[in-house]
Design a protein around this motif. Structure first.
Motif, PDB file in Angstrom:
ATOM      1  N   THR A 174      45.097   8.967  -5.034  1.00 58.58           N
ATOM      2  CA  THR A 174      45.584   9.967  -4.578  1.00 58.58           C
ATOM      3  C   THR A 174      44.435  10.639  -4.729  1.00 58.58           C
ATOM      4  O   THR A 174      44.240  12.159  -4.231  1.00 58.58           O
ATOM      5  CB  THR A 174      46.004  10.518  -5.775  1.00 58.58           C
ATOM      6  N   GLY A 175      43.196  10.310  -4.047  1.00 57.68           N
ATOM      7  CA  GLY A 175      41.775  10.981  -3.776  1.00 57.68           C
ATOM      8  C   GLY A 175      41.957  11.317  -2.337  1.00 57.68           C
ATOM      9  O   GLY A 175      42.831  11.247  -1.718  1.00 57.68           O
ATOM     10  N   THR A 176      40.459  11.561  -1.761  1.00 57.40           N
ATOM     11  CA  THR A 176      39.767  12.266  -0.679  1.00 57.40           C
ATOM     12  C   THR A 176      39.624  10.872   0.541  1.00 57.40           C
ATOM     13  O   THR A 176      39.163  11.269   1.538  1.00 57.40           O
ATOM     14  CB  THR A 176      39.192  12.691  -0.841  1.00 57.40           C
ATOM     15  N   ASP A 177      39.150   9.491  -0.182  1.00 55.53           N
ATOM     16  CA  ASP A 177      38.404   8.830   0.837  1.00 55.53           C
ATOM     17  C   ASP A 177      39.171   7.818   1.583  1.00 55.53           C
ATOM     18  O   ASP A 177      39.247   7.356   1.956  1.00 55.53           O
ATOM     19  CB  ASP A 177      37.918   7.743  -0.792  1.00 55.53           C
ATOM     20  N   THR A 178      40.633   8.242   0.963  1.00 53.67           N
ATOM     21  CA  THR A 178      42.498   7.421   1.903  1.00 53.67           C
ATOM     22  C   THR A 178      41.752   7.628   3.326  1.00 53.67           C
ATOM     23  O   THR A 178      41.848   8.311   4.011  1.00 53.67           O
ATOM     24  CB  THR A 178      43.409   7.515   1.222  1.00 53.67           C
ATOM     25  N   PRO A 179      42.301   6.470   4.257  1.00 53.65           N
ATOM     26  CA  PRO A 179      42.580   6.885   5.416  1.00 53.65           C
ATOM     27  C   PRO A 179      43.752   8.020   6.146  1.00 53.65           C
ATOM     28  O   PRO A 179      44.779   8.036   4.809  1.00 53.65           O
ATOM     29  CB  PRO A 179      42.773   5.404   6.326  1.00 53.65           C
ATOM     30  N   GLY A 180      43.725   8.514   6.984  1.00 60.09           N
ATOM     31  CA  GLY A 180      44.671   9.425   7.295  1.00 60.09           C
ATOM     32  C   GLY A 180      45.293  10.533   6.476  1.00 60.09           C
ATOM     33  O   GLY A 180      43.632  10.566   6.057  1.00 60.09           O
ATOM     34  N   ARG A 181      46.261  11.216   6.312  1.00 53.62           N
ATOM     35  CA  ARG A 181      46.411  11.948   5.119  1.00 53.62           C
ATOM     36  C   ARG A 181      46.964  11.809   4.369  1.00 53.62           C
ATOM     37  O   ARG A 181      48.377  11.382   4.052  1.00 53.62           O
ATOM     38  CB  ARG A 181      46.401  13.185   6.051  1.00 53.62           C
ATOM     39  N   VAL A 182      46.966  11.953   2.689  1.00 57.15           N
ATOM     40  CA  VAL A 182      47.785  12.067   1.143  1.00 57.15           C
ATOM     41  C   VAL A 182      47.957  13.400   1.045  1.00 57.15           C
ATOM     42  O   VAL A 182      47.436  14.121   1.036  1.00 57.15           O
ATOM     43  CB  VAL A 182      47.540  11.025   0.281  1.00 57.15           C
ATOM     44  N   ASP A 183      49.825  13.474   1.318  1.00 54.08           N
ATOM     45  CA  ASP A 183      49.983  15.077   0.644  1.00 54.08           C
ATOM     46  C   ASP A 183      50.506  15.258  -0.492  1.00 54.08           C
ATOM     47  O   ASP A 183      50.817  15.792  -1.250  1.00 54.08           O
ATOM     48  CB  ASP A 183      51.552  15.265   1.935  1.00 54.08           C
ATOM     49  N   GLY A 184      51.279  13.808  -0.952  1.00 57.14           N
ATOM     50  CA  GLY A 184      51.180  13.745  -2.374  1.00 57.14           C
ATOM     51  C   GLY A 184      51.810  12.328  -3.232  1.00 57.14           C
ATOM     52  O   GLY A 184      51.818  10.736  -2.298  1.00 57.14           O
ATOM     53  N   VAL A 185      51.659  11.681  -4.005  1.00 56.82           N
ATOM     54  CA  VAL A 185      51.895  10.831  -4.737  1.00 56.82           C
ATOM     55  C   VAL A 185      53.257  10.518  -5.668  1.00 56.82           C
ATOM     56  O   VAL A 185      52.423  11.320  -6.593  1.00 56.82           O
ATOM     57  CB  VAL A 185      50.349   9.639  -4.909  1.00 56.82           C
ATOM     58  N   THR A 186      53.841   9.571  -5.556  1.00 56.53           N
ATOM     59  CA  THR A 186      54.973   9.314  -6.787  1.00 56.53           C
ATOM     60  C   THR A 186      54.721   8.237  -7.437  1.00 56.53           C
ATOM     61  O   THR A 186      54.633   7.142  -6.496  1.00 56.53           O
ATOM     62  CB  THR A 186      56.506   9.587  -6.181  1.00 56.53           C
ATOM     63  N   GLU A 187      54.055   7.818  -8.797  1.00 51.99           N
ATOM     64  CA  GLU A 187      54.835   7.371  -9.085  1.00 51.99           C
ATOM     65  C   GLU A 187      55.133   6.039 -10.246  1.00 51.99           C
ATOM     66  O   GLU A 187      55.669   7.464 -10.969  1.00 51.99           O
ATOM     67  CB  GLU A 187      52.481   6.957  -9.952  1.00 51.99           C
ATOM     68  N   ILE A 188      55.923   5.559 -10.799  1.00 55.58           N
ATOM     69  CA  ILE A 188      56.133   5.192 -11.641  1.00 55.58           C
ATOM     70  C   ILE A 188      55.580   3.814 -12.612  1.00 55.58           C
ATOM     71  O   ILE A 188      54.720   3.263 -12.034  1.00 55.58           O
ATOM     72  CB  ILE A 188      57.975   4.838 -11.888  1.00 55.58           C
ATOM     73  N   TRP A 189      55.325   4.023 -13.618  1.00 52.42           N
ATOM     74  CA  TRP A 189      54.557   2.374 -14.893  1.00 52.42           C
ATOM     75  C   TRP A 189      55.785   1.828 -15.971  1.00 52.42           C
ATOM     76  O   TRP A 189      57.275   2.765 -15.607  1.00 52.42           O
ATOM     77  CB  TRP A 189      53.929   3.325 -15.654  1.00 52.42           C
TER      78      TRP A 189
END
Length: 95
Positions: A67-82
């Motif tokens: 969910t951070g800014t260090d990932t390649p490309g561009r992350v617009d959102g993350v949905t997670e389940i545990w």
């Protein structure tokens, strides 16, 4: 208190995350964090799915990276389940 209980994190990452090395960097980050098994795979709708099992603190560290800014490309959102871990992953791999 640090939570070492094993968990399963499933995350779906939206954005420009295919064709940019996202799965490779996710795997490298999971291995660097340590204690994680699972996989990263491209989905047909353009998202990347990440399944990680291991200590909760390690899965949380991977989610922070996702969910951070260090990932390649561009992350617009993350949905997670545990969930509870299911096992069956020898390492963290790219699919």
């Amino acid at each position: 208190m640090i939570d070492h209980a094993p968990v399963r994190l499933t995350a779906w990452i939206r954005g420009r995350v295919q064709g940019v090395g996202f799965r490779w960097f996710t795997r490298a980050t999971a291995l660097e964090i340590g204690g994680l098994t699972g996989f990263a795979t491209n989905l047909t709708d353009g998202r990347v799915q990440v399944v990680a099992e291991g200590p909760r603190e390690s899965c949380e560290a991977l989610l922070v990276w996702l969910t951070g800014t260090d990932t390649p490309g561009r992350v617009d959102g993350v949905t997670e389940i545990w969930d509870s871990p299911r096992g069956g992953y020898p390492t963290f791999e790219i699919r």
